[in-house]
Design an enzyme around this catalytic site. Sequence first.
Site, short mmCIF file in Angstrom:
data_model
loop_
_atom_site.label_atom_id
_atom_site.label_comp_id
_atom_site.label_asym_id
_atom_site.label_seq_id
_atom_site.Cartn_x
_atom_site.Cartn_y
_atom_site.Cartn_z
N GLN A 128 -66.78 -22.77 56.17
CA GLN A 128 -65.38 -22.80 55.78
C GLN A 128 -64.88 -21.38 55.53
OE1 GLN A 128 -63.79 -25.68 52.72
NE2 GLN A 128 -63.58 -23.83 51.50
N GLY A 129 -63.86 -20.97 56.27
CA GLY A 129 -63.30 -19.63 56.11
C GLY A 129 -61.95 -19.68 55.39
N SER A 131 -61.48 -18.22 51.55
CA SER A 131 -61.32 -17.07 50.67
C SER A 131 -61.39 -15.75 51.44
CB SER A 131 -62.41 -17.08 49.59
OG SER A 131 -62.26 -18.18 48.73
N GLU A 246 -62.68 -32.20 48.85
CA GLU A 246 -63.81 -31.43 48.36
C GLU A 246 -64.09 -31.76 46.90
OE1 GLU A 246 -65.40 -26.81 48.12
OE2 GLU A 246 -63.28 -27.18 48.46
N ASN A 388 -62.03 -22.77 37.08
CA ASN A 388 -61.68 -23.65 35.96
C ASN A 388 -60.22 -23.48 35.54
OD1 ASN A 388 -64.23 -24.75 35.84
ND2 ASN A 388 -64.58 -24.20 33.69
N GLU A 389 -59.75 -22.24 35.61
CA GLU A 389 -58.37 -21.98 35.22
C GLU A 389 -57.39 -22.64 36.18
OE1 GLU A 389 -61.08 -19.21 33.38
OE2 GLU A 389 -60.76 -19.71 35.49
#
Length: 402
Positions: A128-129, A131, A246, A388-389
């Site tokens: 998976q590209g 980020s 996901e 998490n944020e």
Amino acid sequence: MDIELSPEDVAFREDVRRFLRENLPETVKSGAAATPSVFVEPEVGQVWNAVLHAKGWLGYQWPVQHGGTGWTPFQRYLFEKECAAAGAPNLTVLGLKLLAPVLWTFGTEEQKGFYLPRILSGEDYWCQGFSEPGAGSDLASLKTRAVRQGDHYIVSGSKIWTTHAHHANRMFTLVRTNTEVKKQAGISFLLIDLDSPGVSVRPIRTSAGDHEVNQVFLEDVAVPVENLVGNEGQGWTIAKFLLENERGGSCHAPKLIHDLDRIVSASHEQSDGRGGVLADDTDWKRRVARARLGVEALDMIELRIIAEIAEGNAPGPQTSLTKLLASNLRQEIDLLAVDLYGVAGLQLEKARPLHGGDAPVPVCAPGAMIASPRYLNSRAWTIFGGTNEVQSTIIARSVLGL
């Protein structure tokens, strides 16, 4: 947590258990147990995938018309729970659970007919590209460009933290096809053959010593226009759909329960340093109880989501809650494993793999050798798939309406 099963579900569960007893290779089981990273290596995962594919169970979450099983959402949950309890490895999620739903939802008939069978057969191994060095949590700021020239897109840029790109032959990716519109509206979804000229993969070693992630460089890579999924500018919509799958496409609780049970079992043989065993230590029992309550609460939430899916509803933003809870529990349980073994749990063997005939000899128990690298690798759980944020913000806005 006990759930009253129907006679049909009991029979299904027994069928799954029997299959696992008879067909889960011991080398696959031991390889999964000795894997400190999130993804098992292909020599473990692809073997198990092939066993399930031969049975017709690999695409158990897929629609029947594309090779799925026709199982109910609850049967899929039972399957995952029994696989976790048996020590089976996690399935190769990138193609099976992330890309495949995108293809049957947004892809052309040609794309579905070509790629879906190759995912099941293992002929294609996907990464998976998403980020980029400057676009992680703020994914909409990605800068990798795809400029159309005739019947190709010319793609330039780089992707980072690309899991198993060193094993993959294909990558699904987000690219910017329009710079004149709002940044989310200028993103498209492309399928790239990693054997194409201009693609290079550079390894990134984790602090645990594992090679799981990479940086992928794309230098004027020609990608056929027919590799565009959906329409130009639809990439952001597709990415949100994929990320919901996901975060909610599988249940985390069964695997966490299995790992916690294994730690508790080992604590009955591990000294507390005072002449007793750790399992009888009051503080240890308190920590285990807190982790178990958290996992059982997560199990309930995941079952509620399954019930929604059974009613025909999409997983929705509540999957951010399961991602948030699962990430924190994963780290908590992995810390328990380190503390379980004391000084022996601090060993950090750099050799890989940690399974098979050439594996290094552990200090103390095999679990002790896995404890620290697994703990270090699980630090990424609260980052990948949305920090998490980010998850907290989604929950506040979309679930709580704040």
